[in-house]
Design an enzyme around this catalytic site. Structure first.
Site, short mmCIF file in Angstrom:
data_model
loop_
_atom_site.label_atom_id
_atom_site.label_comp_id
_atom_site.label_asym_id
_atom_site.label_seq_id
_atom_site.Cartn_x
_atom_site.Cartn_y
_atom_site.Cartn_z
N GLU A 26 0.83 -1.21 0.00
CA GLU A 26 0.00 0.00 0.00
C GLU A 26 0.87 1.26 0.00
O GLU A 26 2.07 1.21 0.26
CB GLU A 26 -0.94 0.01 1.21
CG GLU A 26 -0.21 0.04 2.54
CD GLU A 26 -1.03 0.65 3.66
OE1 GLU A 26 -1.54 1.77 3.50
OE2 GLU A 26 -1.14 0.00 4.72
N LYS A 87 -6.02 10.35 0.84
CA LYS A 87 -5.96 8.99 1.40
C LYS A 87 -7.19 8.26 0.90
O LYS A 87 -8.31 8.58 1.27
CB LYS A 87 -5.95 9.12 2.94
CG LYS A 87 -6.02 7.82 3.70
CD LYS A 87 -6.05 8.09 5.21
CE LYS A 87 -6.65 6.91 5.95
NZ LYS A 87 -6.91 7.22 7.37
N VAL A 107 -5.48 0.15 2.95
CA VAL A 107 -5.62 -1.30 2.79
C VAL A 107 -6.82 -1.61 1.89
O VAL A 107 -6.71 -2.41 0.96
CB VAL A 107 -5.76 -1.98 4.18
CG1 VAL A 107 -6.19 -3.43 4.03
CG2 VAL A 107 -4.44 -1.88 4.94
N ASP A 139 -16.79 5.04 14.10
CA ASP A 139 -15.59 4.99 13.27
C ASP A 139 -15.08 3.55 13.15
O ASP A 139 -14.39 3.04 14.02
CB ASP A 139 -14.51 5.91 13.85
CG ASP A 139 -13.33 6.09 12.92
OD1 ASP A 139 -13.21 5.31 11.95
OD2 ASP A 139 -12.52 7.00 13.15
N SER A 141 -13.17 1.17 10.24
CA SER A 141 -12.47 1.26 8.95
C SER A 141 -13.15 0.41 7.87
O SER A 141 -13.55 -0.73 8.12
CB SER A 141 -11.02 0.80 9.11
OG SER A 141 -10.37 0.83 7.86
N ALA A 142 -13.18 0.97 6.67
CA ALA A 142 -13.70 0.22 5.51
C ALA A 142 -12.79 -0.97 5.16
O ALA A 142 -13.19 -1.85 4.40
CB ALA A 142 -13.82 1.16 4.31
N ASP A 143 -11.58 -1.00 5.75
CA ASP A 143 -10.68 -2.15 5.52
C ASP A 143 -11.37 -3.46 5.89
O ASP A 143 -11.17 -4.49 5.23
CB ASP A 143 -9.41 -2.03 6.38
CG ASP A 143 -8.50 -0.89 5.97
OD1 ASP A 143 -8.76 -0.23 4.95
OD2 ASP A 143 -7.50 -0.66 6.70
N LYS A 160 -3.63 -2.18 15.21
CA LYS A 160 -2.92 -1.25 16.08
C LYS A 160 -3.61 -1.13 17.42
O LYS A 160 -4.84 -1.10 17.50
CB LYS A 160 -2.86 0.14 15.44
CG LYS A 160 -1.61 0.33 14.63
CD LYS A 160 -1.67 1.58 13.82
CE LYS A 160 -2.55 1.42 12.72
NZ LYS A 160 -2.84 1.59 11.55
N1 PSU Z 1 -0.99 1.02 9.44
C1 PSU Z 1 0.15 1.74 9.55
N2 PSU Z 1 0.21 2.93 8.94
C2 PSU Z 1 -0.82 3.40 8.21
C3 PSU Z 1 -2.01 2.63 8.08
C4 PSU Z 1 -2.06 1.45 8.71
O1 PSU Z 1 1.09 1.31 10.18
O2 PSU Z 1 -0.69 4.48 7.65
C5 PSU Z 1 -3.14 3.11 7.19
C6 PSU Z 1 -3.55 1.96 6.24
O3 PSU Z 1 -3.53 2.44 4.93
C7 PSU Z 1 -4.96 1.60 6.66
C8 PSU Z 1 -5.44 2.95 7.09
O4 PSU Z 1 -5.71 1.05 5.61
O5 PSU Z 1 -4.33 3.48 7.85
C9 PSU Z 1 -6.70 2.88 7.90
O6 PSU Z 1 -7.28 4.14 7.92
P1 PSU Z 1 -8.76 4.33 8.50
O7 PSU Z 1 -8.62 3.93 9.94
O8 PSU Z 1 -9.07 5.79 8.31
O9 PSU Z 1 -9.64 3.40 7.71
MN MN Z 2 -11.96 5.67 10.15
#
Ligand code: PSU
Ligand code: MN
Length: 306
Positions: A26, A87, A107, A139, A141-143, A160
């Protein structure tokens, strides 16, 4: 209808033509996850870690409206230094391309792109998940939903610790995503090799993970798999050390009213400051470790299909 604006790097095109194993990477980790110049050093290092295994890296990003499957060296450098890059997740990828924009893929967006390009394995640091306080903020994630619908095996170091790990595992279960801890029972927590939670599944070899990937397809199941690969213990930051730092970072995010897409990058940056860079050192070690496992899975998968 015109063709999709999608370009393969020379290296990825050659690997595809020869049927050699490829691993997707990614780009949000480059633009939003790490500071310059460490971001470009890590991006190059991770690509090289794959090449050493005989696996071709395909770093994915949208640049000037074109979806790139594999970036040339100068493109990687441009992205690493660019300010204000979008992003991109499932929701905004098409809009970015339609307006000739430039964006880094999360992701979710990387999984979509990898699948379009016929790449089955993808390595990252950590996936997005259910944020703490999601019962109020919603909140999530769409992941997680992407893993449920697109057949790519994603290797990450768990979720994380800034997330609500327990709720993240619950949503993955609801969505029917196999969560496979590699070589241990516990679900890893990114900077720490372990969390208090057992992973639903455990596998000890790349070959088994590759077989499970193929078996899902043969069952007609649409989604992918999450492989949770623990950070090597010599590189980890103990969960006790991190807990107060994460609480502080989250409190700062709340105090500043950080919302939506900005939350994950803000927390990562704040934890980097509060750990005086130690979180980044651990992050680099775990990404490289994930690339190596993804490489082994991609090799096993290309062996399976012959
Ligand atoms: N893990 C990391 N660094 C990052 C991310 C994940 O160590 O920058 C990023 C990834 O691209 C993941 C995104 O898909 O954060 C998730 O963002 P959100 O929580 O807004 O969906
Ligand atoms: Mn989010």
């Amino acid at each position: 209808m015109t063709d999709l604006p999608m370009i393969h790097s020379a290296e990825v095109a050659a690997a595809k033509a020869a049927g050699r194993p490829i691993v997707a990477l990614e780009s949000t980790i480059i633009t939003h996850g790490m500071p310059y110049p460490q971001n470009i050093e890590v991006a190059r290092q991770v690509e090289d870690d794959l090449r050493v295994l005989g696996v071709t890296p395909a770093t994915i990003a949208v640049m000037d409206g074109t979806l790139h499957i594999g970036l040339e060296q100068d493109q990687l450098e441009v992205l690493a230094q660019a300010k204000g890059v979008a992003k991109l997740s499932r929701a905004d990828m098409a809009a970015c391309m339609a307006t000739n924009g430039t964006g880094a893929t999360t992701v979710a967006a990387t999984v979509i792109a990898a699948h379009l390009a016929g790449i089955s394995v993808f390595a990252t640091g950590g996936i997005g998940g259910v944020h703490r306080g999601a019962e109020n903020s919603f909140d999530i994630s769409a992941d997680l939903m992407e893993l449920a619908q697109t057949p790519v095996t994603v290797v990450a170091a768990g979720a994380k610790a800034i997330l609500d790990v327990e709720k993240t595992l619950e949503v993955l279960e609801t969505q029917g995503v196999p969560v496979i801890a590699y070589g241990q029972n516990k679900f890893p927590a990114f900077w720490s090799a372990s969390s208090p939670f057992n992973a639903p599944l455990r596998m000890d070899t790349a070959a088994d993970i590759a077989k499970a990937h193929s078996m899902r397809a043969r069952l007609g199941l649409p989604g992918g798999q999450l492989v949770a690969n623990p950070i090597p213990t010599e590189d980890q930051i103990p969960a006790e050390t991190l807990a107060p730092i994460i609480a502080q970072a989250q409190a700062d995010a709340d105090a500043h009213g950080i919302k939506g897409k900005a939350v994950t990058p803000y927390l990562l940056q704040r934890i980097f400051e509060l750990t005086e860079g130690r979180s980044l050192t651990a992050n680099i070690a775990l990404v490289r470790n994930n690339a190596r496992l993804a490489g082994a899975i991609a090799k096993a998968l290309s062996g399976n299909s012959r």
